[in-house]
Design a protein around this motif. Structure first.
Motif, PDB file in Angstrom:
ATOM      1  N   VAL A 195      47.111  39.945  43.696  1.00  0.00           N
ATOM      2  CA  VAL A 195      48.000  39.336  43.103  1.00  0.00           C
ATOM      3  C   VAL A 195      48.562  37.993  44.026  1.00  0.00           C
ATOM      4  CG1 VAL A 195      50.692  39.389  42.266  1.00  0.00           C
ATOM      5  CG2 VAL A 195      49.057  41.070  41.460  1.00  0.00           C
TER       6      VAL A 195
ATOM      7  N   ILE B 103      45.832  42.625  37.017  1.00  0.00           N
ATOM      8  CA  ILE B 103      45.309  43.120  38.145  1.00  0.00           C
ATOM      9  C   ILE B 103      46.120  44.403  38.319  1.00  0.00           C
ATOM     10  CG2 ILE B 103      45.783  42.634  40.504  1.00  0.00           C
ATOM     11  CD1 ILE B 103      45.177  39.693  40.082  1.00  0.00           C
ATOM     12  N   MET B 104      47.245  44.418  38.235  1.00  0.00           N
ATOM     13  CA  MET B 104      48.303  45.554  38.349  1.00  0.00           C
ATOM     14  C   MET B 104      47.838  46.786  37.300  1.00  0.00           C
ATOM     15  SD  MET B 104      49.508  44.765  41.027  1.00  0.00           S
ATOM     16  CE  MET B 104      50.681  45.926  41.391  1.00  0.00           C
TER      17      MET B 104
ATOM     18  N   ARG C 194      45.292  45.651  44.906  1.00  0.00           N
ATOM     19  CA  ARG C 194      46.033  45.115  43.935  1.00  0.00           C
ATOM     20  C   ARG C 194      46.802  44.272  44.114  1.00  0.00           C
ATOM     21  NH1 ARG C 194      44.472  47.584  39.027  1.00  0.00           N
ATOM     22  NH2 ARG C 194      43.728  49.677  39.345  1.00  0.00           N
ATOM     23  N   ARG C 195      47.961  44.204  45.352  1.00  0.00           N
ATOM     24  CA  ARG C 195      48.868  43.602  45.665  1.00  0.00           C
ATOM     25  C   ARG C 195      48.530  42.226  46.392  1.00  0.00           C
ATOM     26  NH1 ARG C 195      53.397  45.554  44.292  1.00  0.00           N
ATOM     27  NH2 ARG C 195      53.912  48.018  44.310  1.00  0.00           N
TER      28      ARG C 195
ATOM     29  N   LYS D 267      48.646  34.159  43.268  1.00  0.00           N
ATOM     30  CA  LYS D 267      49.783  33.349  43.314  1.00  0.00           C
ATOM     31  C   LYS D 267      49.507  32.155  44.016  1.00  0.00           C
ATOM     32  CE  LYS D 267      53.550  36.713  43.050  1.00  0.00           C
ATOM     33  NZ  LYS D 267      54.551  37.270  43.744  1.00  0.00           N
TER      34      LYS D 267
ATOM     35  N   LYS E  82      47.505  37.221  34.205  1.00  0.00           N
ATOM     36  CA  LYS E  82      46.571  37.694  35.435  1.00  0.00           C
ATOM     37  C   LYS E  82      47.326  38.861  36.222  1.00  0.00           C
ATOM     38  CE  LYS E  82      42.625  37.516  37.601  1.00  0.00           C
ATOM     39  NZ  LYS E  82      41.532  37.937  36.887  1.00  0.00           N
ATOM     40  N   GLU E  83      48.438  38.616  36.278  1.00  0.00           N
ATOM     41  CA  GLU E  83      49.025  39.596  37.268  1.00  0.00           C
ATOM     42  C   GLU E  83      49.179  40.948  36.731  1.00  0.00           C
ATOM     43  OE1 GLU E  83      53.407  39.875  39.834  1.00  0.00           O
ATOM     44  OE2 GLU E  83      53.327  38.964  37.794  1.00  0.00           O
TER      45      GLU E  83
END
Length: 186
Positions: A116, A183-184, A112-113, A120, A179-180
């Motif tokens: 992200v 995703i998280m 997930r990170r 970005k 979006k972040e």
């Protein structure tokens, strides 16, 4: 003045294009749920020309974790499978001879990170594109002073371009936060 309005309209339209491109690119970043947009950009050699998978097959999501790809012609099913395997999407397609199924695995925290971070990068690219559009518009406006347009008119137009740029950068930030969060979300 007409020329100034034309440059502003062109800048706005080009910035709209940058936002649309950003949305397409972010759609390719999966957020744990199966989505046909995940396969956008994948192409196969179809009768000698590179063709997007969406043009040669139907892509459905029977459930939140599965993609089903049914080619219009059975003979290209192996080409589609190969394109999916060779992509960097991390999918393992299963081919039953009639249809390709992709089980979208749940994302772990580390993945997930990473996603992200990819998002970005896309956001930064979009911001750079918008700023380049601003620069092009301002350069075009400055050339008008050489053609006899009043400097204060050009300066106020540059301010309008800056406000336009600021509004598009804010839109980009808003798109990223959505979006972040997507995703998280577990």
């Amino acid at each position: 003045m007409e020329e100034i309005e034309l440059y502003l309209d062109v800048a706005k339209d080009t910035m709209d294009g940058a936002i649309k491109h950003l949305i397409i690119e972010l759609g390719k970043i999966r957020a744990g749920k199966a989505s046909p947009q995940m396969l956008e950009g994948l192409q196969i050699d179809y009768y000698g020309s590179m063709t997007p998978i969406q043009n040669v097959a139907t892509i459905n999501t029977p459930d939140a974790r599965t993609l089903a790809i049914k080619p219009f012609e059975k003979k290209i099913i192996n080409d589609i499978e190969k394109a999916i395997r060779n992509s960097n999407l991390g999918f393992s397609p299963s081919n039953d001879g009639d249809m390709i199924r992709i089980s979208v695995p749940p994302l772990n925290e580390e993945r997930r990170r990473e996603l992200v971070k990819r998002a970005k990068n896309e956001i930064e690219t979009a911001k750079i594109n918008v700023r380049n559009i601003r620069q092009d518009a301002n350069n075009s406006l400055r050339k008008l002073t050489k053609d006899g347009v009043a400097e204060d008119l050009v300066k106020s137009s540059e301010d309008r371009v800056q406000k336009l740029t600021d509004s598009y950068v804010a839109k980009i930030e808003q798109i990223f936060s959505i979006k972040e969060k997507e995703i998280m979300e577990v």
